[in-house]
Every structure is written in C-alpha cells, then in structure tokens.
Design an enzyme around this catalytic site. Structure first.
Site, PDB file in Angstrom:
ATOM      1  CG  ASP A 153      -0.229  -0.069   2.516  1.00 44.30           C
ATOM      2  OD1 ASP A 153       1.005   0.140   2.535  1.00 44.30           O
ATOM      3  OD2 ASP A 153      -0.874  -0.315   3.539  1.00 44.30           O
ATOM      4  CG  ASP A 178      -5.935  -5.614   2.005  1.00 48.10           C
ATOM      5  OD1 ASP A 178      -6.649  -4.867   1.290  1.00 48.10           O
ATOM      6  OD2 ASP A 178      -5.514  -5.263   3.114  1.00 48.10           O
ATOM      7  CB  CYS A 181     -11.219 -27.969   6.919  1.00 47.81           C
ATOM      8  SG  CYS A 181      -9.946 -26.715   6.646  1.00 47.81           S
ATOM      9  CB  CYS A 186      -6.455 -25.958   6.797  1.00 44.12           C
ATOM     10  SG  CYS A 186      -6.802 -26.135   8.555  1.00 44.12           S
ATOM     11  CB  CYS A 192      -8.929 -29.158   9.642  1.00 48.77           C
ATOM     12  SG  CYS A 192      -9.775 -27.683  10.280  1.00 48.77           S
ATOM     13  CG  HIS A 251      -9.302 -23.278  10.026  1.00 47.17           C
ATOM     14  ND1 HIS A 251      -9.784 -24.408   9.394  1.00 47.17           N
ATOM     15  CD2 HIS A 251     -10.364 -22.441  10.142  1.00 47.17           C
ATOM     16  CE1 HIS A 251     -11.074 -24.258   9.155  1.00 47.17           C
ATOM     17  NE2 HIS A 251     -11.456 -23.067   9.604  1.00 47.17           N
TER      18      HIS A 251
END
Lengths: 401, 401
Positions: free
Chosen positions: B93, B291, B329, B331, B334, B360
């Site tokens: 930014d 974002d 899930c 991830c 998980c 996660h």
C-alpha cells in the site's frame, strides 16, 4: 523380558556412553536431548516441525497438564500422545518440581503435597500414588517418581530428611506400579469399541519408571540417595535437584557424587539442564538424557545458540547481516532466512521471529546430541568435548528454569 | 505490450468476474484474497506455509516497513521479496492509510503528509512522489498511489476536497512513475556483479500502479472520484476508504457507486475487507481483489472461520471436542488437530494455538476464493453466493482494522 536399555559403546577417556532406550512409542538413541512441551506443546513449534528436526522424544509437565486442561480432558482424548498429536515417546515428570517452584501454599507431609495451583488457585493434593495414577492416565512412555526438589542453598539437615522422604516416596511409586500393572493389562483386554482407547491402554502397559536421586549439594547425601534409589530397582535413574541456582561446579559435583552408584546398564537422566557445554560435561560424567527449556525460552528473547556461543539477534550489529544465524546450519531457519530479517522480526515482535530462532535452537541441541553420539562411537568424544567447550562463549547471561 | 489483466469469464447473474493478473513475480488468479504481512511477515505463519496454503500474493504495509526496519535495510537486502524470502507477487500500500490511522501529529498539505511515527516518534514526510520512491525501493509487484483515507463519519465538504486532492496526488504518482520508468530500465542494464541486485531491479521494471477511488459514503463523490482516477489510466483500480467503521450497507453502496465507472478490462481491488460474506457480496459487485487482517487477527483471539460462521474456540463447549475446526477441511490444522486441543492451546496462551487457527483461517479465505473462481467459471456463482451468505452466521462481533 528384553532389556529396555542397550549400551552400544563406551568412551575410553570419559564416562560418556552411547546407548539405545526402547519405549512403547519408539526408540531413543542416547545421549538424547528432550525438548520441553510444558503444557502439551513445545513452545512455538508444531509436532510436524519436531519430527522434521528429528526430535526423538518430548517432555510433558504433569503439574501443568494436571492443572490445565486437566486429566479428564486428556483421558477423554485417549492420552497425551493423541491429545497433542505426537506419536513418538513422551516423558512426563512427576509434577513435584513445579509444585515446589510454581504452586502456592504448599504443605508437604509424609503422605504427599497439598498445594494451590498457580492458574486458578484451586487446591489439590498429590501423593506418590497419585503422581503414578496421573502419569498412567497421561500414557507417557517414561514416568518419573514423585520427589521433593529442595531449593539452593539448602540446610544439610533438611536436605538429608528430604532425600530420605524422596526414597520412601520412590518406594511407594514403585509399589503402586507393581500393584497396578495387572489392572492396566486387564483394561487393555477389556472389549471396547474405541480403537483409540485400546491403543492408549496398550501403551501404558510398557511405561518405564525412573527413580530420582536427590541430596542437594552434599556429596554423602547424593551417594546415599543414589544407593537407596538404585536398591529399589527402577528402569532408569534421574539426577534431580540440579540446575536450581547452584554454581556450575556444585552441579557437576552433585552428578559426580551420585553417578558411581548408578548401575551401568540403565539410562541416566540429568533433569532440567543445561547449556550446550554443560550437556557435554554431563555426558562426559556418564549422563544419557537431558531436558531443558533454554533453547525454546531464550529463542523468545531473541537469543540463538551457535558453536561459538550464544548470539542475541536483537543487537544492532545484525541489522544488515545477510548471513544465516549459523553458517552451514541445516535448520529450517538457516536454510531460508538472514540474521537481519530475523532481527527485524524479533524487534517488531513478530511471532515468526521467535519461531525461527526456536527451530534453530532446538536443531542446535538435537544436532549436538547427534554429533556426540557419533563422536562416542568413534572414540573421539573427549577431544570433541574439550574443543567444543573451549570454542563456546556465553555472551549473554543465561538462566535455566 | 501485452495486457497485464485478462478476463476469463463473467457471471451472467451478477457482476462477478474471473480474471488473471500477471505480475513480475507470477500470476494471480482472481478473485483473489491477499494475506496481510504488515511488517514483512503474515502474522504467525512462514513463507513456506503460505506457499503450502496456495497463497498467490501477499501484502506489505509501506508505512510499517518504512518505520521499521526502514528503507535502507530493505534496499540492502535487495528488496522486500528477498528480505522476507517470498518470491511470489507482493502488493504494497502507499502508507497513507496507516499514516491516517496510526501516526501522530499528522499535518496534511497539498504537498503531502508530515507525521510522527508510532514506534519511536521520529518525524517523517511522505508525498505522492516519495510514496512511489519507497515502493520502488521495496520492489513490490503492485504499487498503490498515495491517497487520503478519510474517517467515518466524514463531512461532505471535507470528503469532496479530500477526494479531489487524492486525484491530484494520483496524478503525481502516475507522473513520477512515467518519469522514473527510464531510470529504472537503465539501472537494470547497468553492469553489476550482484545477481541479487539485477533481479531486484528487473522486477521493479514491471511494477503495476493502482489508483485509489475515494469519496467516503457519498454516491456522487464516489462517482466523480472513480471518473477522475480512471481518466489517469492506471493498471488497476482500488476502492479505498471502505471498511473504516461505516455500516455494511454504506460499504456496499460506496462500491456500487464507483464500480460502473471502472473499466472492465482492469482489475478492481476493494481495500481492507472483509468478512467472508462481504467478500462474496463484493465479488458479486465486480470486485476482484481483497486484503484483510481478519483471518490472522481473529485467530490470535481464538476465533476460527467456518462455512457456518465464526466459532470462538475459547468457549467451554469445545473442551472435549474431538472434531477438527471444520469437518472435511484440508488445512494443516484440521488434518491433524482437534478443537479440544486447539482450545487448550489458546487458553494456555501457547503460540501453536494461534498458529493453527491462523493457518485454518487463511486456508478458509484462500479456499473460498478458489471455490468462487470455479463457481464463476461454471456460471453458478450467484447461487453459491446466496447459499453461502444464508448459511454463514457471525457468532462473535468482528471488526476489521
């Protein structure tokens, strides 16, 4: 029954030993360093990362786990291995050390210790038998007898009485384990629909029980304690009550006073220490196993271990440093990141900073033990020890828990 | 010159678009979520973990990096990619948002902003040209023009004047970039012995510059701002000044007011938001990039995202819960850990707890965008959006930075 501990090599120039300890969840090559997972997590790292670091075993603190999340929770999950997702060996302490260092309003009697925990102040009581029950429920592979760890300095009379009580407590731990071996077996054979539960109980069948030598800094008390504890015949022997604030020479003497009375065919565990040179000195004095919070704790303060000594990555000298923490280090931090970046992370209080130093420090300790094992096999340990200790400089004050 | 942005599919029932943005460090499939790496680190996770989560791009906050470690340090390391060890695309930014929200003693003039940073109170000045210079030095792939982000609520007159100044600043950013394109090229061709330096400079050749639409919550100001910024012809367009405390309807209206005036063949970036349903609503309104600190920030407080809404893992209901955070899930948290264990870690303030929830949550956001891309391709995005928003419940108050 096969022996749990096998001696593979002994150094000719020191008391260093190369051994192999078999547990229900795997083999530990000794000398071995045990990363400390106080509350069911080695601070900052995941089980997957520990496996990648070739950690052979982790330690869980019974006191902390007993206080939070509590035994019922860990039992519900099928034991500590399943709760924390670590399928390698786990050693649990008896809880004694933390009761004496963290808990409030302690009342020690022959029967056990009453205390208020440091988290919510709830009262609890731990006896030798309860310490065994708790560690049975945790399902750890190596279980420690309940001992009283006296502070430094300590009056001779108190140290003598305390060490004798520790012997009587050790006897009760041994007795409980004998009496409850059968119960554990029958539990394992009890039909159950949960595989989790079966596995957890099978593993408890093979818990190894270690006795702990006390005696503070007094040579004759250390000797007497070692003889009494060995008399009770444990699977391994720990030297407790060291690294509690005493000068390093006292620490060495405490180990030297006890060691000759420990049987050669059982593993020896020097509890709660130490710096890398201290570990090498202890190995040279016949010790096989170590646990210490230094690599994880110092990492959180920005201090990294290296062969040349510790370096504090907060120091301005590292701002523009493109080198890894340590040249030729194979750890995940050194393979990918510069001192300058890690310094920035630590200064900016970014979690990744302490994660990277923790990984490096654990790798340093584990890799040092790996190197030591090779040196012992080659018969070059004593030269290695001398060279390492001479090279290593402690640039920052370090204190062990 | 080939276009940087390619539109692959458009939804028939909404304004959702499926696109592909090419940058110097790789391609970004849109709609895309950008994990926020404020100080050069996505809080709690490593670059390796980000790659494993299939993060396509990360964000660096110019203000934070400018304050600490400072530009000289990042330049010395060959740019932000090398400093943080991330070789994928980076968006920075302009620093404007943080100057207006974090810095002290701000003085805004036509020329730029003078401020005291929040870390050591040092005074600094950022103009549109300096914002461009800084981002050139950082070497980011997507560079944002300097804007003034007004707070909510905001007086019409102030919002109008501010949006017009933002346009004039945008023009200066564009002008600087034009004038300094050549210098950058000649730098890249300058003979140098450092490969690092060459790569860093090559990448700056292809920095994309995005303009930012302001106008607070006023429809006609949003329209005017969009028209003026588009007139200047940027590589992409951002909607700024949203998610600053205004009601959700106002946020949607701000985007709806600007969107019709943005060219269809350029990427659109809704800055600093939002919840999963907000992202879907924004995608349905023609936005391509997002974002947000929510997945990382809420993780540190024990809050996890799931299709059914957020869950606060500190709650007692999860003490004995053997399920993963979310069923099915994929991830890393998980796949290996239970809600009960993660709850314990969070309650015990163990870093691994926030790490696991962060992984996660990032996976949830990134995977949601992945799913959205497929739904747009299949022409089923609008049904998906409706079903997702209906299912999703925010059980805990969430606030975006």
């Amino acid at each position: 029954m096969p022996e749990n501990f096998e001696l593979l090599a002994a150094d000719l120039h020191s008391k260093a030993r190369r051994g192999r300890l078999s547990t229900a969840h795997g083999v530990i090559e000794t000398p071995a360093f045990i990363p400390v997972g106080t509350q069911g997590s080695v601070k900052g790292v995941s089980p997957r990362e520990l496996r990648e670091l070739d950690a052979q075993i982790i330690l869980g603190n019974t006191y902390h786990l007993f206080v939070r999340p509590g035994l019922d929770v860990i039992k519900h999950f099928g034991g500590l291995h399943k709760f924390v997702n670590w399928d390698g060996p786990i050693l649990t302490d008896s809880g004694g050390y933390q009761i004496f260092s963290l808990a409030k309003l302690r009342k020690i009697t022959e029967n056990g210790v009453e205390f208020q925990n440091h988290v919510d102040g709830a009262r609890a009581f731990i006896s030798p038998e309860i310490a065994m029950e708790i560690q049975r429920a945790l399902g750890s592979d190596i279980v420690m007898a309940l001992d009283e760890c006296v502070p430094y300095p300590c009056e001779y009379d108190y140290a003598a009485q305390s060490a004798e009580m520790t012997t009587r407590w050790a006897k009760r731990c041994k007795q409980w384990t004998k009496e409850n071996a059968e119960r554990s077996t029958s539990n394992a054979q009890r039909p159950t629909s949960e595989t989790d539960s079966i596995n957890s109980q099978l593993s408890t069948l093979n818990q190894l029980l270690f006795g702990i030598v006390q005696g503070a800094t007094f040579e004759n008390l250390r000797k007497a304690s070692a003889q009494q504890i060995v008399e009770l015949d444990f699977d391994g022997y720990a030297i407790g009550g060291v690294s509690v604030g005493e000068p390093e020479e006292e620490m060495m003497r405490a180990v030297e006073s006890a060691e000759p009375f420990l049987p050669g065919d059982k593993p020896r565990y020097a509890m709660g220490l130490g710096t890398p040179p201290q570990l090498l000195e202890m190995i040279g004095r016949g010790m096989d196993m170590f646990d210490c919070v230094l690599p994880t704790r110092l990492a959180r303060n920005g201090t990294a271990f290296a062969a040349a000594g510790t370096l504090n990555l907060k120091n301005a000298e590292f701002i523009l440093d493109k080198n890894p923490i340590e040249e030729n280090c194979a750890c995940p931090a050194c393979r990918e990141f510069s001192r300058g970046y890690i310094r920035h992370l630590i200064k900016a209080e970014e979690i990744l900073g302490l994660r990277l130093i923790t990984l490096h420090n654990l790798h340093f300790y584990l890799n040092l033990m790996n190197g030591v094992r090779t040196e012992i096999e080659r018969g070059t340990f004593d030269q290695f020890r001398k060279a390492f200790v001479a090279e290593y400089k402690t640039r920052d004050a370090v204190t062990v828990e």
